[in-house]
Design a protein around this motif. Structure first.
Motif, PDB file in Angstrom:
ATOM      1  N   GLY A   1       0.819  -1.202   0.000  1.00 29.31           N
ATOM      2  CA  GLY A   1       0.000   0.000   0.000  1.00 29.31           C
ATOM      3  C   GLY A   1       0.854   1.253   0.000  1.00 29.31           C
ATOM      4  N   PRO A   2       0.208   2.422  -0.027  1.00 31.88           N
ATOM      5  CA  PRO A   2       0.930   3.697  -0.128  1.00 31.88           C
ATOM      6  C   PRO A   2       1.917   3.943   1.013  1.00 31.88           C
ATOM      7  CG  PRO A   2      -1.456   4.040  -0.292  1.00 31.88           C
ATOM      8  CD  PRO A   2      -1.234   2.600  -0.013  1.00 31.88           C
ATOM      9  N   GLU A   3       1.559   3.530   2.226  1.00 34.57           N
ATOM     10  CA  GLU A   3       2.439   3.760   3.365  1.00 34.57           C
ATOM     11  C   GLU A   3       3.248   2.533   3.750  1.00 34.57           C
ATOM     12  OE1 GLU A   3       0.281   5.522   6.593  1.00 34.57           O
ATOM     13  OE2 GLU A   3      -0.766   6.906   5.262  1.00 34.57           O
ATOM     14  N   GLY A   4       3.035   1.423   3.049  1.00 31.89           N
ATOM     15  CA  GLY A   4       3.768   0.200   3.348  1.00 31.89           C
ATOM     16  C   GLY A   4       3.368  -0.459   4.653  1.00 31.89           C
ATOM     17  N   LYS A   5       2.122  -0.229   5.088  1.00 30.38           N
ATOM     18  CA  LYS A   5       1.669  -0.778   6.358  1.00 30.38           C
ATOM     19  C   LYS A   5       0.456  -1.697   6.217  1.00 30.38           C
ATOM     20  CE  LYS A   5       3.335   3.104   9.072  1.00 30.38           C
ATOM     21  NZ  LYS A   5       3.007   4.146  10.045  1.00 30.38           N
ATOM     22  N   THR A   6       0.030  -1.954   4.998  1.00 28.57           N
ATOM     23  CA  THR A   6      -1.187  -2.724   4.754  1.00 28.57           C
ATOM     24  C   THR A   6      -0.837  -4.152   4.327  1.00 28.57           C
ATOM     25  OG1 THR A   6      -2.170  -0.668   3.946  1.00 28.57           O
ATOM     26  CG2 THR A   6      -3.375  -2.683   3.493  1.00 28.57           C
TER      27      THR A   6
END
Length: 99
Positions: free
Chosen positions: A27-32
């Motif tokens: 994902g965009p923030e690398g947390k999904t």
């Protein structure tokens, strides 16, 4: 036996154990987690009314470092090892999904 109808054209199996080891990673923030990020990227609904099903399974038996094991049930002879932070468009294309 009863049957239940589904709109799924594909059933994507995502290893939950691999996703948990990465603690997100997509994902965009690398947390999904990969399953959730892929569902959002493809704008898929949840449940059997979606165009394709993305299902997290307990463990697929291959434990790559820094990647998640993914299988398209319609193309079960080839499994993907998706590295952390991979482009979701490329993942969808490699799985044979439109997006």
């Amino acid at each position: 036996m009863k049957t239940v109808r589904s709109n799924w054209s594909d059933a994507i199996l995502v290893c939950a154990k691999c996703s948990k080891k990465l603690d997100g990673g997509f994902g965009p923030e690398g947390k999904t987690p990969l399953g959730k990020a892929l569902r959002k990227h493809l704008r898929l609904k949840k449940g059997r009314k979606a165009e394709a099903g993305i299902v997290e399974v307990k463990c697929l038996g291959i434990c790559p470092r820094g990647a998640v094991t993914v299988v398209n049930g319609a193309q079960s002879r080839e499994w993907l090892l998706v590295p952390e932070g991979a482009d979701l468009g490329d993942v969808a294309r490699d799985l044979g999904l439109s997006g």
